[in-house]
Motif scaffolding. Structure first.
Motif, PDB file in Angstrom:
ATOM      1  N   LYS A  98     -16.801 -11.933 -17.832  1.00  0.00           N
ATOM      2  CA  LYS A  98     -15.881 -10.920 -17.318  1.00  0.00           C
ATOM      3  C   LYS A  98     -15.127 -10.215 -18.438  1.00  0.00           C
ATOM      4  N   VAL A  99     -14.754 -10.976 -19.465  1.00  0.00           N
ATOM      5  CA  VAL A  99     -14.067 -10.375 -20.602  1.00  0.00           C
ATOM      6  C   VAL A  99     -14.994  -9.382 -21.312  1.00  0.00           C
ATOM      7  N   PHE A 100     -16.243  -9.786 -21.527  1.00  0.00           N
ATOM      8  CA  PHE A 100     -17.197  -8.895 -22.182  1.00  0.00           C
ATOM      9  C   PHE A 100     -17.452  -7.643 -21.349  1.00  0.00           C
ATOM     10  N   GLN A 101     -17.628  -7.832 -20.048  1.00  0.00           N
ATOM     11  CA  GLN A 101     -17.900  -6.685 -19.189  1.00  0.00           C
ATOM     12  C   GLN A 101     -16.696  -5.760 -19.095  1.00  0.00           C
ATOM     13  N   SER A 102     -15.507  -6.332 -19.132  1.00  0.00           N
ATOM     14  CA  SER A 102     -14.297  -5.510 -19.138  1.00  0.00           C
ATOM     15  C   SER A 102     -14.239  -4.640 -20.383  1.00  0.00           C
ATOM     16  N   ASN A 103     -14.606  -5.228 -21.520  1.00  0.00           N
ATOM     17  CA  ASN A 103     -14.642  -4.455 -22.763  1.00  0.00           C
ATOM     18  C   ASN A 103     -15.679  -3.344 -22.706  1.00  0.00           C
ATOM     19  N   ILE A 104     -16.843  -3.667 -22.154  1.00  0.00           N
ATOM     20  CA  ILE A 104     -17.913  -2.663 -22.013  1.00  0.00           C
ATOM     21  C   ILE A 104     -17.454  -1.516 -21.126  1.00  0.00           C
ATOM     22  N   GLN A 105     -16.809  -1.860 -20.002  1.00  0.00           N
ATOM     23  CA  GLN A 105     -16.327  -0.840 -19.074  1.00  0.00           C
ATOM     24  C   GLN A 105     -15.255   0.030 -19.716  1.00  0.00           C
ATOM     25  N   THR A 106     -14.379  -0.596 -20.498  1.00  0.00           N
ATOM     26  CA  THR A 106     -13.335   0.152 -21.197  1.00  0.00           C
ATOM     27  C   THR A 106     -13.948   1.177 -22.145  1.00  0.00           C
ATOM     28  N   LEU A 107     -14.979   0.769 -22.877  1.00  0.00           N
ATOM     29  CA  LEU A 107     -15.648   1.684 -23.800  1.00  0.00           C
ATOM     30  C   LEU A 107     -16.343   2.822 -23.053  1.00  0.00           C
ATOM     31  N   GLN A 108     -17.005   2.495 -21.956  1.00  0.00           N
ATOM     32  CA  GLN A 108     -17.692   3.528 -21.175  1.00  0.00           C
ATOM     33  C   GLN A 108     -16.698   4.528 -20.592  1.00  0.00           C
ATOM     34  N   ASN A 109     -15.576   4.012 -20.077  1.00  0.00           N
ATOM     35  CA  ASN A 109     -14.563   4.897 -19.503  1.00  0.00           C
ATOM     36  C   ASN A 109     -13.930   5.787 -20.569  1.00  0.00           C
ATOM     37  N   THR A 110     -13.679   5.202 -21.729  1.00  0.00           N
ATOM     38  CA  THR A 110     -13.067   5.973 -22.812  1.00  0.00           C
ATOM     39  C   THR A 110     -14.001   7.068 -23.298  1.00  0.00           C
ATOM     40  N   LEU A 111     -15.287   6.765 -23.338  1.00  0.00           N
ATOM     41  CA  LEU A 111     -16.261   7.759 -23.785  1.00  0.00           C
ATOM     42  C   LEU A 111     -16.237   8.994 -22.888  1.00  0.00           C
ATOM     43  N   THR A 112     -15.985   8.796 -21.581  1.00  0.00           N
ATOM     44  CA  THR A 112     -15.933   9.948 -20.667  1.00  0.00           C
ATOM     45  C   THR A 112     -14.704  10.820 -20.921  1.00  0.00           C
ATOM     46  N   LEU A 113     -13.674  10.257 -21.571  1.00  0.00           N
ATOM     47  CA  LEU A 113     -12.453  11.023 -21.842  1.00  0.00           C
ATOM     48  C   LEU A 113     -12.542  11.824 -23.133  1.00  0.00           C
ATOM     49  N   LEU A 114     -13.454  11.432 -24.016  1.00  0.00           N
ATOM     50  CA  LEU A 114     -13.606  12.157 -25.272  1.00  0.00           C
ATOM     51  C   LEU A 114     -14.350  13.467 -25.040  1.00  0.00           C
ATOM     52  N   THR A 115     -13.938  14.498 -25.734  1.00  0.00           N
ATOM     53  CA  THR A 115     -14.618  15.789 -25.622  1.00  0.00           C
ATOM     54  C   THR A 115     -15.067  16.256 -27.008  1.00  0.00           C
ATOM     55  N   GLN A 116     -16.056  17.102 -27.006  1.00  0.00           N
ATOM     56  CA  GLN A 116     -16.570  17.662 -28.257  1.00  0.00           C
ATOM     57  C   GLN A 116     -15.466  18.399 -29.004  1.00  0.00           C
ATOM     58  N   ASP A 117     -14.728  19.223 -28.281  1.00  0.00           N
ATOM     59  CA  ASP A 117     -13.695  20.040 -28.923  1.00  0.00           C
ATOM     60  C   ASP A 117     -12.617  19.181 -29.573  1.00  0.00           C
ATOM     61  N   THR A 118     -12.126  18.167 -28.838  1.00  0.00           N
ATOM     62  CA  THR A 118     -11.045  17.341 -29.360  1.00  0.00           C
ATOM     63  C   THR A 118     -11.495  16.554 -30.584  1.00  0.00           C
ATOM     64  N   MET A 119     -12.700  15.992 -30.518  1.00  0.00           N
ATOM     65  CA  MET A 119     -13.207  15.231 -31.667  1.00  0.00           C
ATOM     66  C   MET A 119     -13.395  16.135 -32.877  1.00  0.00           C
ATOM     67  N   TYR A 234      -4.961 -11.555 -15.696  1.00  0.00           N
ATOM     68  CA  TYR A 234      -4.931 -12.305 -16.955  1.00  0.00           C
ATOM     69  C   TYR A 234      -5.204 -11.430 -18.178  1.00  0.00           C
ATOM     70  N   ARG A 235      -5.371 -10.158 -17.973  1.00  0.00           N
ATOM     71  CA  ARG A 235      -5.772  -9.287 -19.091  1.00  0.00           C
ATOM     72  C   ARG A 235      -5.035  -7.966 -18.944  1.00  0.00           C
ATOM     73  N   SER A 236      -4.078  -7.720 -19.808  1.00  0.00           N
ATOM     74  CA  SER A 236      -3.269  -6.510 -19.698  1.00  0.00           C
ATOM     75  C   SER A 236      -4.058  -5.286 -20.139  1.00  0.00           C
ATOM     76  N   GLU A 237      -3.579  -4.106 -19.703  1.00  0.00           N
ATOM     77  CA  GLU A 237      -4.201  -2.854 -20.118  1.00  0.00           C
ATOM     78  C   GLU A 237      -4.186  -2.727 -21.638  1.00  0.00           C
ATOM     79  N   ALA A 238      -3.064  -3.099 -22.238  1.00  0.00           N
ATOM     80  CA  ALA A 238      -2.929  -2.962 -23.688  1.00  0.00           C
ATOM     81  C   ALA A 238      -3.974  -3.793 -24.422  1.00  0.00           C
ATOM     82  N   LEU A 239      -4.280  -4.978 -23.896  1.00  0.00           N
ATOM     83  CA  LEU A 239      -5.283  -5.840 -24.517  1.00  0.00           C
ATOM     84  C   LEU A 239      -6.655  -5.189 -24.444  1.00  0.00           C
ATOM     85  N   ALA A 240      -7.002  -4.635 -23.285  1.00  0.00           N
ATOM     86  CA  ALA A 240      -8.304  -3.991 -23.125  1.00  0.00           C
ATOM     87  C   ALA A 240      -8.388  -2.700 -23.934  1.00  0.00           C
ATOM     88  N   SER A 241      -7.287  -1.957 -24.007  1.00  0.00           N
ATOM     89  CA  SER A 241      -7.323  -0.672 -24.719  1.00  0.00           C
ATOM     90  C   SER A 241      -7.544  -0.858 -26.217  1.00  0.00           C
TER      91      SER A 241
END
Length: 280
Positions: A98-119, A234-241
């Protein structure tokens, strides 16, 4: 709030007008009610024109209000998966999964927030700077130090300090040739905000890495890179972020290395040569 719809709103929020932000806030807070409302009902609630609602839907990536409602309805009840919550009844390996999958999901979600222009804007700002400073307090200080550890391999002098007073003092000494990377999950830590404002007053360009687009740090920075994470018992947002923050810094680092390959290769070789002398 449905996850993909929320991410669309979150990623565009800093660029929206005050009226569009009002609409975004209403939909975020009342997503399940909006599914059963007409565009005119929403417009009446917010005292805006129907066309304003329609244009908002287009801006965040939908064909119109009906398209937005369909997306909300489809995502109304997400399927519960092994990754959602950690239970006291879980065995050790299940918790690890669950910890690993949470990390994977966090990365996938963050990738959707990144844009070409901002980067592109962020990379160009880093490339145009003479010196790069990383700032963060508490858990974010560790991320800042990781940024320093990576960027000292580039052709740009990099700096980071653990002590908050050292950070504030160094921020006051920045110039227009410097860039400050400010890391804060919540984006509202008062001491971190003071460091950001001090860096801006000194003339430095600022990049914020945070999870909240409406936070003071996100809105006051010149460039904002958003992370996405979800909280469990058991896992705060800050820890996952933290995983997402590290990955954004990795992406910035690799981009800068590619842009300055020849100079960076020389720095990297010198570092490797120095470190090799410590090994038997």
């Amino acid at each position: 709030m449905p996850h993909s719809t929320f991410r669309k709103i979150q990623s565009t929020y800093p660029r929206l007008s005050k009226t569009d932000q009002l609409i975004a806030d209403y939909i975020t807070a009342n997503d399940q009610q909006v599914v059963h409302m007409t565009i005119s009902e929403v417009a009446t609630q917010l005292a805006v024109a129907d066309a304003t609602i329609f244009r908002f839907c287009k801006r965040i990536g939908y064909n119109g209000f009906q398209d937005l409602k369909i997306a909300l309805a489809k995502e109304k009840k997400p399927i519960q998966s092994i990754h959602d919550e950690i239970s006291e009844q879980d065995d050790e390996f299940t918790i690890a999964q669950k910890v690993f999958q949470s990390n994977i999901q966090t990365l996938q979600n963050t990738l959707t927030l990144l844009t070409q222009d901002t980067m592109t804007v962020a990379i160009n700002a880093l490339n145009d700077s003479k010196r790069i400073y990383f700032f963060g307090l508490g858990g974010s200080a560790i991320i800042a130090m990781d940024g320093y550890h990576k960027f000292m391999r580039t052709n740009k002098p990099a700096f980071a300090f653990i002590d908050s007073h050292f950070q504030l003092m160094s921020a006051s000494q920045l110039t227009k040739d410097d860039i400050a990377v400010i890391i804060s999950h919540s984006g509202k830590n008062k001491d971190t905000l003071q460091i950001l404002m001090t860096a801006k007053e000194a003339g430095a360009k600022t990049i914020a890495i945070t999870s909240f687009p409406r936070s003071p740090i996100a809105t006051k920075a010149d460039i904002t890179l958003l992370t996405s994470s979800e909280e469990t018992e058991y896992r705060s947002e800050a820890l996952a972020s933290r995983i997402a923050q590290l990955s954004i810094i990795d992406a910035l680092y690799v981009n800068l290395m590619v842009k300055n390959k020849e100079q960076s290769d020389t720095v990297l070789q010198n570092i490797r040569k120095a470190i090799s002398k410590t090994r038997q």
